[in-house]
Design a protein around this motif. Structure first.
Motif, mmCIF file in Angstrom:
data_model
loop_
_atom_site.group_PDB
_atom_site.id
_atom_site.type_symbol
_atom_site.label_atom_id
_atom_site.label_comp_id
_atom_site.label_asym_id
_atom_site.label_seq_id
_atom_site.Cartn_x
_atom_site.Cartn_y
_atom_site.Cartn_z
ATOM 1 N N LYS A 173 0.983 -1.174 0.008
ATOM 2 C CA LYS A 173 -0.548 -0.063 0.027
ATOM 3 C C LYS A 173 0.672 1.336 -0.099
ATOM 4 C CE LYS A 173 -3.784 1.990 2.048
ATOM 5 N NZ LYS A 173 -4.666 2.115 3.872
ATOM 6 N N ILE A 174 1.632 1.345 0.958
ATOM 7 C CA ILE A 174 3.044 2.728 1.002
ATOM 8 C C ILE A 174 3.666 2.333 -0.573
ATOM 9 C CG2 ILE A 174 5.223 3.205 1.375
ATOM 10 C CD1 ILE A 174 3.990 1.764 4.737
ATOM 11 N N LEU A 175 3.929 1.778 -1.053
ATOM 12 C CA LEU A 175 4.638 2.082 -2.051
ATOM 13 C C LEU A 175 3.524 2.037 -3.583
ATOM 14 C CD1 LEU A 175 6.531 -2.089 -2.648
ATOM 15 C CD2 LEU A 175 7.608 1.078 -2.424
ATOM 16 N N GLU A 176 2.351 2.037 -3.157
ATOM 17 C CA GLU A 176 2.004 2.189 -4.196
ATOM 18 C C GLU A 176 0.778 3.171 -4.383
ATOM 19 O OE1 GLU A 176 -0.942 -1.386 -4.362
ATOM 20 O OE2 GLU A 176 0.883 -2.733 -6.096
ATOM 21 N N ASN A 177 1.357 3.803 -2.938
ATOM 22 C CA ASN A 177 0.441 5.567 -2.609
ATOM 23 C C ASN A 177 0.852 6.800 -4.163
ATOM 24 O OD1 ASN A 177 0.486 7.955 -1.322
ATOM 25 N ND2 ASN A 177 0.440 7.378 0.196
ATOM 26 N N GLU A 178 -0.849 7.088 -4.084
ATOM 27 C CA GLU A 178 -0.477 7.727 -5.623
ATOM 28 C C GLU A 178 0.051 9.169 -4.812
ATOM 29 O OE1 GLU A 178 -2.166 6.904 -8.189
ATOM 30 O OE2 GLU A 178 -1.960 4.662 -7.651
ATOM 31 N N SER A 179 0.389 9.464 -3.753
ATOM 32 C CA SER A 179 1.190 10.804 -3.091
ATOM 33 C C SER A 179 2.113 10.989 -4.558
ATOM 34 C CB SER A 179 1.919 11.158 -1.465
ATOM 35 O OG SER A 179 2.180 12.258 -1.736
ATOM 36 N N THR A 180 1.510 12.627 -4.650
ATOM 37 C CA THR A 180 2.665 13.025 -5.554
ATOM 38 C C THR A 180 4.504 12.781 -4.917
ATOM 39 O OG1 THR A 180 3.080 15.207 -4.575
ATOM 40 C CG2 THR A 180 1.892 14.989 -6.324
ATOM 41 N N ILE A 181 4.640 12.714 -3.813
ATOM 42 C CA ILE A 181 6.057 12.682 -2.618
ATOM 43 C C ILE A 181 5.866 11.302 -1.831
ATOM 44 C CG2 ILE A 181 7.460 13.854 -1.666
ATOM 45 C CD1 ILE A 181 6.712 16.486 -1.849
#
Length: 265
Positions: A173-181
Motif C-alpha cells: 500500500k505504501i509503495l503504491e501510494n498515489e501521493s506526489t511525494i
C-alpha cells in the motif's frame, strides 16, 4: 511492556517536533516527555529540521574510531606482514557499513553528499598513504570499488528492488501510494535520470542492482580521469601517479599493485 516486563525510562523517552516550533506537552503514562532537537533511533540521529549534519558528524567519529582499531590490529606484532587487501576487506566490512547505515531513507543535498564522500575518501588516502590532493576518482578506479554516495544510491536501489517482492499488504500500500511525494517515487525520479537506468531494470526483481550501478560508476570515474590526463590539468592530474604520462585506468601501475596487494581490474 507488562508482558515482557519492560520499563520505559526518561533517558530514551523523548518528544521531538519536526519542521515546526509547536511543542505540545506530552505525557507517557505518568512520565513527562522532554522535547529535544535531535534523537538517536536505531543508530541514526534524527534532527528536528531533518538535517543530516548531526548524523554525518557522528558517523565521521565512528568511522575514525573503526579505522584506528583496524590500524591497531594491523600494527600488532602477531599480525606483522598482514597484506593490505586484508585491511581493505575490513574497510568494506566495518567502515563502509558505518558510513552508509540507514542511508536508504536519506534525502541528502549536495553538501551532505560531499561530506559523506570525504569521510571515505580521506580514510582510503590514509590507508594507501597517498597525497591529500589525490583525485578521488583514482582511489576508486584503483581499488575497483565505488564511493560512499554511490554505495548509498546502490543500497537505495537495492531496497526498492527487494520491496517489489514483498507480499506484505502494508508495504504494498505504501509503495503504491498515489501521493506526489513518496520514498518510492523519489527513488525512481532520482535514480533513473542520474544513472540512465530504465525503470524496468530497477523494478525487475532479478536484476543485480549492485553490478549495474558499479559498472556505471566505474565508467564515469575512468572517463573523468582520462579527461584530466588529456587536458593535463595539473590541479587534477599532477598527483595521479608516478609516470602519469603513460598511465591508463585500464592497466594498474606496478607501484599500486605493490601498495594495495590487489590484482588488476
Amino acid at each position: 511492556a507488562c508482558k515482557y516486563h519492560i520499563e520505559f525510562g526518561t533517558e530514551k523517552s523523548k518528544a521531538m517536533s519536526i519542521s515546526t516550533n509547536h511543542k505540545p506537552k506530552l505525557n507517557f503514562g505518568e512520565m513527562k516527555l522532554e522535547h529535544v532537537q535531535k534523537y538517536k533511533y536505531l543508530g541514526e540521529i534524527i534532527e528536528e529540521k531533518m538535517s543530516l549534519k548531526p548524523h554525518i558528524r557522528a558517523i565521521k567519529g565512528k568511522a575514525e574510531a573503526a579505522l584506528q582499531t583496524i590500524i591497531a590490529i594491523a600494527g600488532d606484532p602477531i599480525f606483522q606482514g598482514i597484506q593490505l587487501k586484508t585491511i581493505w576487506k575490513l574497510v568494506n566490512a566495518i567502515i563502509i557499513p558505518i558510513i552508509t547505515h540507514g542511508a536508504d531513507t536519506w534525502e541528502r543535498n549536495d553538501e551532505d553528499t560531499k561530506q559523506i564522500n570525504q569521510i571515505l575518501d580521506n580514510i582510503i588516502k590514509r590507508i594507501l598513504i597517498t597525497p591529500t590532493s589525490t583525485p578521488r576518482e583514482v582511489l576508486y578506479v584503483e581499488t575497483g570499488t565505488i564511493d560512499a554516495a554511490h554505495t548509498i544510491d546502490q543500497r537505495r536501489m537495492g531496497s526498492f528492488n527487494r520491496l517489489q517482492k514483498t507480499k506484505n499488504p502494508l508495504l504494498t500500500k505504501i509503495l503504491e501510494n498515489e501521493s506526489t511525494i513518496t520514498w518510492g517515487k523519489n527513488t525512481l525520479n532520482y535514480i533513473t535520470p542520474k544513472y540512465e537506468i530504465p525503470v524496468e531494470t530497477i523494478m525487475n526483481t532479478n536484476t543485480s542492482i549492485k553490478q549495474v550501478l558499479k559498472q556505471k560508476v566505474q565508467t564515469k570515474f575512468k572517463t573523468h580521469i582520462n579527461a584530466s590526463i588529456q587536458s593535463r590539468n595539473l590541479s587534477k592530474g599532477k598527483h595521479l601517479i608516478e609516470g602519469v604520462g603513460d598511465w591508463s585506468p585500464d592497466k594498474r601501475p606496478d607501484y599500486m599493485n605493490n601498495v594495495t596487494g590487489l590484482t588488476a581490474l
